[in-house]
Design a protein around this motif. Structure first.
Motif, mmCIF file in Angstrom:
data_model
loop_
_atom_site.group_PDB
_atom_site.id
_atom_site.type_symbol
_atom_site.label_atom_id
_atom_site.label_comp_id
_atom_site.label_asym_id
_atom_site.label_seq_id
_atom_site.Cartn_x
_atom_site.Cartn_y
_atom_site.Cartn_z
ATOM 1 N N GLU A 120 97.744 -69.468 -2.311
ATOM 2 C CA GLU A 120 98.961 -69.581 -1.477
ATOM 3 C C GLU A 120 99.612 -68.209 -1.415
ATOM 4 N N ASP A 121 99.920 -67.749 -0.209
ATOM 5 C CA ASP A 121 100.433 -66.372 -0.107
ATOM 6 C C ASP A 121 101.950 -66.263 -0.246
ATOM 7 N N GLU A 122 102.679 -67.336 0.011
ATOM 8 C CA GLU A 122 104.134 -67.212 -0.052
ATOM 9 C C GLU A 122 104.665 -67.606 -1.424
ATOM 10 N N ASP A 175 96.159 -72.980 0.821
ATOM 11 C CA ASP A 175 96.919 -72.792 2.047
ATOM 12 C C ASP A 175 95.908 -72.396 3.139
ATOM 13 N N ASP A 220 96.975 -70.406 6.295
ATOM 14 C CA ASP A 220 97.370 -69.066 6.763
ATOM 15 C C ASP A 220 97.684 -68.161 5.587
ATOM 16 N N MET A 221 96.761 -67.224 5.345
ATOM 17 C CA MET A 221 96.951 -66.249 4.265
ATOM 18 C C MET A 221 96.384 -64.924 4.741
HETATM 19 MG MG LIG Z 1 100.518 -68.990 4.091
#
Ligand SMILES: [Mg+2]
Length: 122
Positions: free
Chosen positions: A7-9, A53, A55-56
Motif C-alpha cells: 500500500e503506497d499511502e 492496493d 494504484d501504487m
Molecule cells: Mg495507492
C-alpha cells in the motif's frame, strides 16, 4: 501466519495494519509501499496471504500479481482498492485476485473476506 501488505499511502497503511492487528492479533504483518518491493519480499520470504492496493508507484497491483504468477508464486492475493468505475471489480477478479476489499474499508467486510484465509479454511 504471515501477511504481506502492499500500500503506497501512509494513512491507508496505518488503517489496514490497525484493523488487521485488532482482528488477528497473532498474525505477523509486513508492510511495503509498492508492487516491486512486494515482489522482492515474496521472492525471499514465505507468506500466507498478500493484500495489495492497485494504484501504487513503481509497480501497481496488477503487475505485482502477474509478475508473481510468472515466477510461480501461488500465494492467494486479495486486492484492497477504491472502485473508480463500474467494471473494476470484474477486472480485478479477471486478473487473478482471489477477492477484493473496498476502500474505505469496513472492518466487518474485511473480516468476512480474510477469515477464511487467516483462520485456516478456504
Ligand atoms: Mg495507492
Amino acid at each position: 501466519m504471515r501477511i504481506l501488505i502492499a500500500e503506497d499511502e501512509e494513512y491507508n497503511q496505518m488503517v489496514v495494519q490497525a484493523m488487521i492487528e485488532l482482528l488477528y492479533p497473532d498474525i505477523e504483518i509486513e508492510m511495503v509501499s509498492n508492487g516491486a518491493e512486494a515482489l522482492d519480499r515474496l521472492k525471499n520470504g514465505s507468506y500466507d496471504l498478500v493484500l495489495s492496493d492497485v494504484d501504487m508507484p513503481v509497480m501497481n497491483g496488477y503487475d505485482l500479481l502477474s509478475e508473481a504468477k510468472k515466477i510461480g508464486i501461488a500465494i492467494p492475493m486479495i486486492c484492497v482498492t477504491a472502485f473508480a468505475i463500474s467494471g473494476d471489480k470484474e477486472k480485478l477478479l479477471m486478473h487473478g485476485f482471489e477477492r477484493y476489499i473496498s476502500k474505505p474499508i469496513d472492518m466487518d467486510d474485511m473480516k468476512a473476506v480474510l477469515d477464511p484465509y487467516l483462520l485456516g479454511e478456504h
